[in-house]
Design a protein around this motif. Structure first.
Motif, PDB file in Angstrom:
ATOM      1  N   VAL E 167       0.873  -1.171   0.000  1.00 10.87           N
ATOM      2  CA  VAL E 167       0.000   0.000   0.000  1.00 10.87           C
ATOM      3  C   VAL E 167       0.913   1.224   0.000  1.00 10.87           C
ATOM      4  N   GLY E 168       0.381   2.345  -0.407  1.00 12.00           N
ATOM      5  CA  GLY E 168       1.235   3.524  -0.432  1.00 12.00           C
ATOM      6  C   GLY E 168       0.427   4.777  -0.658  1.00 12.00           C
ATOM      7  N   ILE E 169       1.063   5.890  -0.427  1.00 10.29           N
ATOM      8  CA  ILE E 169       0.393   7.167  -0.642  1.00 10.29           C
ATOM      9  C   ILE E 169       1.031   7.847  -1.848  1.00 10.29           C
ATOM     10  N   VAL E 170       0.239   8.063  -2.871  1.00 10.35           N
ATOM     11  CA  VAL E 170       0.741   8.706  -4.078  1.00 10.35           C
ATOM     12  C   VAL E 170      -0.031  10.012  -4.272  1.00 10.35           C
ATOM     13  N   GLU E 171       0.700  11.082  -4.337  1.00 14.02           N
ATOM     14  CA  GLU E 171       0.062  12.400  -4.472  1.00 14.02           C
ATOM     15  C   GLU E 171      -1.091  12.554  -3.491  1.00 14.02           C
ATOM     16  N   GLY E 172      -0.876  12.103  -2.268  1.00 12.52           N
ATOM     17  CA  GLY E 172      -1.876  12.297  -1.232  1.00 12.52           C
ATOM     18  C   GLY E 172      -2.955  11.229  -1.159  1.00 12.52           C
ATOM     19  N   THR E 173      -3.007  10.369  -2.159  1.00  8.99           N
ATOM     20  CA  THR E 173      -4.042   9.336  -2.182  1.00  8.99           C
ATOM     21  C   THR E 173      -3.506   7.991  -1.704  1.00  8.99           C
ATOM     22  N   PRO E 174      -4.119   7.392  -0.715  1.00  7.73           N
ATOM     23  CA  PRO E 174      -3.705   6.049  -0.316  1.00  7.73           C
ATOM     24  C   PRO E 174      -4.167   5.045  -1.369  1.00  7.73           C
ATOM     25  N   LEU E 175      -3.241   4.191  -1.801  1.00  7.23           N
ATOM     26  CA  LEU E 175      -3.543   3.237  -2.869  1.00  7.23           C
ATOM     27  C   LEU E 175      -3.220   1.822  -2.421  1.00  7.23           C
ATOM     28  N   LEU E 176      -4.009   0.875  -2.925  1.00  6.08           N
ATOM     29  CA  LEU E 176      -3.785  -0.538  -2.633  1.00  6.08           C
ATOM     30  C   LEU E 176      -3.049  -1.176  -3.804  1.00  6.08           C
ATOM     31  N   ASP E 177      -2.063  -2.053  -3.499  1.00  7.49           N
ATOM     32  CA  ASP E 177      -1.412  -2.901  -4.514  1.00  7.49           C
ATOM     33  C   ASP E 177      -0.776  -2.061  -5.624  1.00  7.49           C
ATOM     34  N   LEU E 178       0.311  -1.403  -5.289  1.00 12.91           N
ATOM     35  CA  LEU E 178       0.953  -0.453  -6.193  1.00 12.91           C
ATOM     36  C   LEU E 178       1.600  -1.139  -7.391  1.00 12.91           C
ATOM     37  N   GLU E 179       1.386  -0.567  -8.571  1.00 20.02           N
ATOM     38  CA  GLU E 179       2.150  -1.051  -9.711  1.00 20.02           C
ATOM     39  C   GLU E 179       3.407  -0.184  -9.840  1.00 20.02           C
ATOM     40  N   TYR E 180       4.307  -0.579 -10.745  1.00 16.42           N
ATOM     41  CA  TYR E 180       5.635   0.020 -10.767  1.00 16.42           C
ATOM     42  C   TYR E 180       5.642   1.543 -10.811  1.00 16.42           C
ATOM     43  N   THR E 181       4.848   2.117 -11.715  1.00 19.31           N
ATOM     44  CA  THR E 181       4.893   3.583 -11.848  1.00 19.31           C
ATOM     45  C   THR E 181       4.375   4.264 -10.585  1.00 19.31           C
ATOM     46  N   GLU E 182       3.407   3.630  -9.912  1.00 21.21           N
ATOM     47  CA  GLU E 182       2.915   4.198  -8.655  1.00 21.21           C
ATOM     48  C   GLU E 182       3.976   4.082  -7.567  1.00 21.21           C
ATOM     49  N   ASP E 183       4.615   2.926  -7.533  1.00 23.54           N
ATOM     50  CA  ASP E 183       5.610   2.642  -6.506  1.00 23.54           C
ATOM     51  C   ASP E 183       6.779   3.613  -6.596  1.00 23.54           C
ATOM     52  N   SER E 184       7.238   3.882  -7.815  1.00 28.58           N
ATOM     53  CA  SER E 184       8.418   4.726  -7.935  1.00 28.58           C
ATOM     54  C   SER E 184       8.075   6.192  -7.687  1.00 28.58           C
ATOM     55  N   GLY E 185       6.788   6.547  -7.749  1.00 25.49           N
ATOM     56  CA  GLY E 185       6.439   7.936  -7.515  1.00 25.49           C
ATOM     57  C   GLY E 185       5.844   8.202  -6.142  1.00 25.49           C
ATOM     58  N   CYS E 186       5.812   7.180  -5.282  1.00 26.09           N
ATOM     59  CA  CYS E 186       5.032   7.367  -4.061  1.00 26.09           C
ATOM     60  C   CYS E 186       5.839   7.988  -2.931  1.00 26.09           C
ATOM     61  N   ASP E 187       5.108   8.612  -2.007  1.00 22.57           N
ATOM     62  CA  ASP E 187       5.724   9.272  -0.861  1.00 22.57           C
ATOM     63  C   ASP E 187       5.983   8.272   0.260  1.00 22.57           C
ATOM     64  N   THR E 188       4.997   7.412   0.440  1.00 23.85           N
ATOM     65  CA  THR E 188       5.123   6.419   1.503  1.00 23.85           C
ATOM     66  C   THR E 188       4.740   5.085   0.921  1.00 23.85           C
ATOM     67  N   ASP E 189       5.474   4.058   1.336  1.00 24.59           N
ATOM     68  CA  ASP E 189       5.330   2.747   0.732  1.00 24.59           C
ATOM     69  C   ASP E 189       5.308   1.773   1.901  1.00 24.59           C
ATOM     70  N   MET E 190       4.323   0.895   1.917  1.00 24.77           N
ATOM     71  CA  MET E 190       4.240  -0.035   3.034  1.00 24.77           C
ATOM     72  C   MET E 190       3.918  -1.440   2.533  1.00 24.77           C
TER      73      MET E 190
END
Lengths: 245, 245, 245, 245, 245, 245
Positions: E167-190
């Motif tokens: 899970v991670g926060i990308v541009e302020g949005t919490p997201l489930l099951d990050l794909e590569y482009t989301e993962d590399s751009g995210c602020d927090t990654d869990m």
């Protein structure tokens, strides 16, 4: 047949061949073999242990290691011990030497012991692997003689002799026993390992440039076969001479 | 003085010494040196580049690498290239050889190029490092002659000769130039490296058992000094002979 | 005698010496030794096993490992664990420490166990190997005291004390206990290891620039001898103090 | 709340904390941090170069290396430099330290240079990675002060402080700052890294035995948060003291 | 909630999930798991031996190895076998997979044997470690079924299921099951690993940029919890299907 | 002709052959090739750089790497990345694949870029190296099509197709395309690599037990020749199909 070889050598002639037994004193077998300017020191060491996959099998093992002294070559190469690993080429060659020698050994008759053939190139001018196999056989025979003399084995585990030679096509001409300049310029390069009785143990042919035809392959195999007959005769003659301590 | 040496050798005598130049053909210098049964092949290779710490300095570099063929010894040792690393002993020895040779080189006069001394033990019977240093000097001289002949340098960068010998105390007797059985049984073991003019380059003395006294040390240094004078003379004589291609 | 040392130190004076026992708590012996700004943590660890070559011999083993923290030096050096191998210098030093300690141990009295001396340089300012040997002896003694207290051995296997110091010639002046700036500028550098009774264990002299004469060597050995007497006294005093847990 | 801690420590109490700046002299920052018996030497080294992926970016880099002295632990562990590789645990920890420090650095303001935090454990009693992060921050600040004093940077690239602590559940009791015996017996173990302003940088929770519930996680995070407030205060206090040369 | 995901995926939606059992034939368990474009081959191998620390304990061991094919990624990465070592990231991931699987195994019930989970990434698009854990559980179950069918164990040692998701926060949005482009751009990654019964096994949260708050962490944990419930259901469904040879 | 093959396969029949292009998405060419139960994933990666020996030559390079997933085999093998080195067998095979592909490439027409063929065995049942060569050719063609489509090259550097097959003598019967049980029981084993036009690129014959005769060699070469004609046809057919993204 147009390619002119150095020293006026015929296309189907081996380079001057010299086999010196007892070159160093500690090893059970120690042979300096020279194919022209290629000089390889082949020692056979007997150890009373076998690798894990042979433990308890009642069988022995025959293996080989290969190395080139850093300045055996035209320009200095890195020392593999300093670099921390053996190159793929080195591993390929030492596996080939090991398989070639095992092809003429009855591992059961050897008993649970290992013969290691160390083939170290003192000076390189093409054909180091074929010289190594040819010399290693003589060293292995001397080591077996030691085992027989010590009464450790009653019957020789050596079933046949083995020797090797390179052949290749240079500028359209099939040549026997390539020296370095021929080897680096050749289109097709083949290493052939045969037993004294004439069976093939290994055939490794490689097209360096264009692919080779079946007819070319037949020509190369014929050249190799006659070259190996001469090498076999030289091995026999060398082993017939007394080994001075 | 009670310890009896093999072959009736005197306590202050070197073993038979042989220096063969031009032993192999590719290297700029190639010397087989024999201290009795110890045989080391020393090649000197010239390369037109220097290690990073000398880049742009206008100075050259002289370095050494050392190795033992696996069956140069009484029982086979592991091949360092196969094990993937050089032992501490190997590194210690090759650092010693390098320092010893650099002690007689003017690196500025050499110019930005490297001379690498490869010292490979073909047969070991004690004193391999001292034989290596003594032989490496001769090989280095031959390499320098090549550079002079090629016009790459105008003045020889070699300031003096360098040679080395081992001395030790065995059963109370100080001995010169230890062979293997003496070396492994000795109480104190010392390797001495000296220049032709008689300066010390390296002195490495080790008590294997009980510590040694100042008097013992003095006796050993005296033995070493006269041994090295003989080695220096032999180097000079060897270099005076023509080098046949 | 013209070379001026830092802090007005006399040419034959040691740097301020400090030996702190019990510096860390897990090891059987743990000593922080300081030769001026050089600080080495020496721990002695007892393990109830021996290396293969001592198995079943009834004898123990004493060995050493040496390391420098990456920023113990003026500029950061690579971490050897990250680079994946110990440098030749590291191996040379740890072999020297091990030999030096073994010279004062009766391995039979130690029994089949190993004492490992880990010498880690926290801060370096020249003389790390000599500080390491001097501190390792104290740590080893503390480990032996633990073995005696535990009743694992009845008699101490320590036959004598051992200490080490560096000496060198800087701008013509023989100096005792070189600090880093002296060491890097010196012509001749010698490390001397001696027992408490005054026997030599190791003498390693190296000409960094020009070769050194016999007279210079004698001067250096005299300086080292008196320096080691002081180190021996300091070891004795340190061991006489109670070791607070 | 039934688990009794050593020395009567409360379940929510840190161990005695000590931060010694200027512990060694060569590094730009050098801090010995002690969490009870855990002692880690953290040095910050500035180098005027960056790793390849930052070259030409105008940005700097902050990275960390971690090691344990072989006898920092109860029983001696192998020296990683001798074994030839860092363990997975070591790599995991040093990556964690590096990420934690980078979280409070503006790499643009740092400029194209690298700060390396070397965290070497002199004595281990649990929590070495959290002590390392907490100490590394102080060392990094001292290194930044050097850069500011040298005029190499005009503005501090440090955006916030960072500290870390471990928490865990032992026999049902949530505990702050685990020592070794607690750590090895715990069911759940969590390392928390937070900034001075209270943001989370890393949370790494692991169930050693049974999985943990959300309620347990909340309790652990609360404990960690107050522990880190105390660590932050101690960092601030330590940095407020003058750094004696 | 503004960040737009590819293919119109909702912020709390998993990528299309596919679990193929019996993907290869030699392993006791062989599962291809696909989280969208991320494809990981997870094999479970049973060996009738345990690592040294478990020998004679009556307990078994569960461990994992992880690798990425060189061109599973957008640009080709070095082959770790060719480079001669596994990266810190690889080791970190394989340790995580091993711990996660052991969390649901009763090693006593497994008996003295090892299950090795090899997780090899054929194609990477983010979330390879969470896919690996989720797939490895299914492969492990199949291997346990083989052991039960062979009568080697009588009772399953598997105590619960285990699955993982990022899970991670990308541009302020919490997201489930990050794909590569989301993962590399995210602020927090869990990365969150949970059992089927809802307990936490591992929680690893990292702030890539700014530190994250407690509220953000709570949002991420809630997202992860519901994602893992879906993964658990998919594991159960996959294991309910017949496994065709 | 007495040896009975599994599934009633004729002695001169290939196993069911399947070539799946576009198996993974990141690589410029990605082919899953299946020779019966042997499955190899071959990817072709284009990189805009060449190894040092080709720098500035205007020529490109084609090279290969080979690996087996640990449980692609009947019993699990060590992961080479974890062991820290590639076996001699692995290196021999990847060198063979590289040479075979280079034999049909005009490196000048390729321009200064590298195509790397990664051949990873997902499931092994004999003939992995021959499947790898056959599949790598198709992957290389797809990569070349990408380069042509991108306008990076104007003319295809592929001069001919290349494919490979194993042949061997089992219990006196010459067999085409050996599966694992045949391969491990065979007397003579030969790998043959040929171009689409029928030229030989590599011939590697090995006597596993007794040496083989010229007649046997002729029989094997004939079998291989017709097998490769079928493989060539299958490659052509596969490349004629549209490649769906």
């Amino acid at each position: 047949m147009s390619f002119q070889r150095s020293n006026g050598r015929a296309h189907d002639a081996l380079r001057p061949l010299r086999i010196t037994r007892g070159f160093t004193r500690h090893a059970e077998g120690s042979v300096l073999i020279e194919f022209g300017d290629t000089r390889v020191l082949c020692t056979a060491s007997v150890e009373e242990r076998v690798p894990p996959h042979k433990k308890g099998s009642g069988e022995g093992w025959v293996t080989a290691e290969y190395g080139m002294l850093p300045r055996s070559t035209h320009t200095r190469s890195d020392r593999e011990a300093a670099r921390g690993k053996q190159s793929g080429r080195t591993q390929e060659i030492q596996r080939l030497i090991g398989r070639s020698l095992r092809a003429v050994f009855d591992l059961k008759l050897l008993g649970e012991r290992t013969i290691t053939l160390d083939c170290d190139v003192l000076q390189a001018d093409g054909g180091t692997r074929t010289a190594a196999i040819t010399g290693a056989y003589v060293a292995a025979q001397d080591a077996v003689s030691v085992l027989l003399a010590q009464g450790k084995i009653a019957v020789s585990p050596v079933l046949d002799s083995v020797a090797a030679v390179s052949v290749g096509i240079v500028e359209g001409t099939p040549l026997l026993d390539l020296e370095y300049t021929e080897d680096s310029g050749c289109d097709t390069d083949m290493n052939v390992v045969m037993t004294g009785r004439g069976g093939f143990v290994e055939v490794q042919g490689t097209a360096e440039g264009v692919a080779f035809s079946r007819a070319e392959m037949d020509a190369l195999l014929a050249l190799a076969t006659q070259g190996i007959q001469q090498l076999t005769a030289a091995q026999t003659a060398a082993l017939a001479r007394p080994l001075s301590a």
